[in-house]
Design a protein around this motif. Structure first.
Motif, PDB file in Angstrom:
ATOM      1  N   LYS A  10       1.320   6.162  -6.734  1.00  0.00           N
ATOM      2  CA  LYS A  10       0.317   7.450  -7.626  1.00  0.00           C
ATOM      3  C   LYS A  10       1.199   9.068  -7.147  1.00  0.00           C
ATOM      4  O   LYS A  10       0.229  10.011  -8.036  1.00  0.00           O
ATOM      5  N   GLN A  37       1.089  -1.533  -0.110  1.00  0.00           N
ATOM      6  CA  GLN A  37       0.140   0.254   0.316  1.00  0.00           C
ATOM      7  C   GLN A  37       0.808   1.174   0.133  1.00  0.00           C
ATOM      8  O   GLN A  37       0.980   2.005  -0.337  1.00  0.00           O
ATOM      9  N   PRO A  65       0.637  -2.765 -11.457  1.00  0.00           N
ATOM     10  CA  PRO A  65      -0.861  -3.658 -11.554  1.00  0.00           C
ATOM     11  C   PRO A  65      -1.219  -4.734 -10.284  1.00  0.00           C
ATOM     12  O   PRO A  65      -2.013  -4.861 -10.148  1.00  0.00           O
ATOM     13  N   LEU A 101       2.407   1.636  -3.944  1.00  0.00           N
ATOM     14  CA  LEU A 101       1.598   1.920  -4.369  1.00  0.00           C
ATOM     15  C   LEU A 101       1.171   3.218  -3.997  1.00  0.00           C
ATOM     16  O   LEU A 101       0.877   3.869  -5.367  1.00  0.00           O
ATOM     17  N   ALA A 142      -9.043   0.760  -5.122  1.00  0.00           N
ATOM     18  CA  ALA A 142      -7.900   0.479  -4.181  1.00  0.00           C
ATOM     19  C   ALA A 142      -8.459   0.108  -2.819  1.00  0.00           C
ATOM     20  O   ALA A 142      -8.116  -0.991  -1.965  1.00  0.00           O
ATOM     21  N   ASP A 146     -10.291   6.444  -4.037  1.00  0.00           N
ATOM     22  CA  ASP A 146      -9.187   5.066  -4.794  1.00  0.00           C
ATOM     23  C   ASP A 146     -10.280   3.739  -4.269  1.00  0.00           C
ATOM     24  O   ASP A 146     -10.519   3.367  -2.868  1.00  0.00           O
ATOM     25  N   GLY A 200      -6.389  -4.490  -4.351  1.00  0.00           N
ATOM     26  CA  GLY A 200      -7.872  -4.582  -4.341  1.00  0.00           C
ATOM     27  C   GLY A 200      -8.567  -5.990  -4.808  1.00  0.00           C
ATOM     28  O   GLY A 200     -10.080  -5.710  -3.816  1.00  0.00           O
ATOM     29  N   GLU A 226      -1.640  -2.987  -7.492  1.00  0.00           N
ATOM     30  CA  GLU A 226      -3.014  -2.867  -7.777  1.00  0.00           C
ATOM     31  C   GLU A 226      -4.124  -4.278  -7.521  1.00  0.00           C
ATOM     32  O   GLU A 226      -5.805  -3.765  -6.703  1.00  0.00           O
ATOM     33  N   GLN A 227      -4.200  -5.301  -8.075  1.00  0.00           N
ATOM     34  CA  GLN A 227      -4.452  -6.197  -7.878  1.00  0.00           C
ATOM     35  C   GLN A 227      -4.910  -7.198  -6.364  1.00  0.00           C
ATOM     36  O   GLN A 227      -5.955  -6.828  -5.933  1.00  0.00           O
TER      37      GLN A 227
END
Length: 307
Positions: free
Chosen positions: A26, A19, A78, A22, A143, A141, A85, A81-82
């Motif tokens: 961003k 986290q 990615p 990521l 995610a 957000d 998520g 993120e996956q």
């Protein structure tokens, strides 16, 4: 075999490290990432360093004025993120009783358009619960937050999301009936106080450009920072406001507000439901989406999708 499993478990990075990574990727800034995560800049930097050590590669190039994601970091984005998520979805699903929908909306839109319609939704889907927050100034957000969708307002397009346009804003001039006592709308507009729903008074400037000489040129102003405040003041007889025709539909039908000129302003803004593609078929939200499409169609709004 058990030893191999323990070794693999030690090598897997924690969700907290992913986290932090990521968020830095961003924002491209440790300080801004810390603000988003409610951590200090140094704490975020340490978490990223731990992840780099765990992954045995550099994820960011640190320069004096900016941070640049390395090719290895870009490849991890990615994946992170996956993972986050999926965990967010699972946590949300396990933490809720039954089927549910979590929405974010502007308070005026929520109070005037969405919430009154939820009675019909509950009648059709009594086992689906809906929660609405009005932190409208911040796009979620998806995610990291347990938000399924946002009712967004503005001119933005949403190529990375599913998007259902609801309606395009058209502003019309209205006043309370008592302002027209003993006069007509044309004369009243020349002298009435003009009620603004934003501090920049942009809407009335647009009106004067489109419909010159309909106001007096030196009308007084009553200025608010929300549309809801402007509507309430206008209903109380404090002036003439430019309001969204959809959001004031009930007042217009009940003649609590009277339209005082046939003109209107298309601001280019529109209300749109925005949501990540992965929630489209989730239990609860799928039913909400089906119901909303029907509501919009029955109201006569155009349904064209982005994303």
């Amino acid at each position: 075999m058990q030893g191999a499993h323990r070794k693999m478990s030690r090598q897997l990075p924690s969700i907290e490290l992913l986290q932090a990574f990521l968020t830095v990727a961003k924002t491209e800034n440790f300080g801004k990432a810390g603000e988003s995560l409610n951590l200090s800049q140094s704490a975020v930097s340490r978490q990223v360093a731990q992840l780099e050590s765990r992954m045995a590669c550099r994820l960011f190039e640190r320069h004096t004025r900016k941070i640049v994601v390395t090719p290895e970091g870009a490849a991890l984005v990615p994946v992170a993120e996956q993972v986050i998520g999926l965990l967010s979805d699972a946590s949300s699903m396990l933490g809720r009783v039954g089927r549910s929908v979590s929405l974010r909306a502007h308070p005026t839109m929520a109070a005037r358009w969405l919430i009154p319609r939820l009675t019909a939704f509950y009648q059709r889907y009594p086992d689906v619960s809906v929660s609405v927050d009005t932190v409208y100034h911040r796009f979620p957000d998806f995610a990291f937050e347990s938000i399924d969708a946002m009712f967004a307002y503005g001119t933005a397009t949403w190529p990375d999301y599913e998007a259902m346009p609801l309606w395009e804003e058209a502003l019309i001039p209205v006043c309370a009936p008592q302002l027209l006592t003993g006069t007509d709308s044309q004369a009243m507009l020349k002298t009435a106080r003009l009620v603004d729903s934003s501090m920049d008074r942009l809407d009335w400037r647009r009106w004067d450009d489109l419909y010159p000489d309909t106001t007096g040129g030196d009308n007084g102003h009553l200025t608010f920072d929300t549309l809801e405040s402007a509507i309430v003041a206008t209903k109380c007889g404090q002036g003439v406001a430019l309001v969204d025709a959809v959001l004031t539909r009930e007042e217009l039908l009940e003649q609590q507000l009277i339209r005082v000129h046939p003109g209107s302003i298309k601001t280019g803004g529109r209300y749109t439901l925005v949501y990540p593609k992965r929630v489209k078929r989730s239990s609860g939200f799928a039913e909400f989406l089906e119901w909303l499409e029907r509501e919009v169609a029955e109201a006569g709004f155009a349904l064209t999708r982005d994303g």
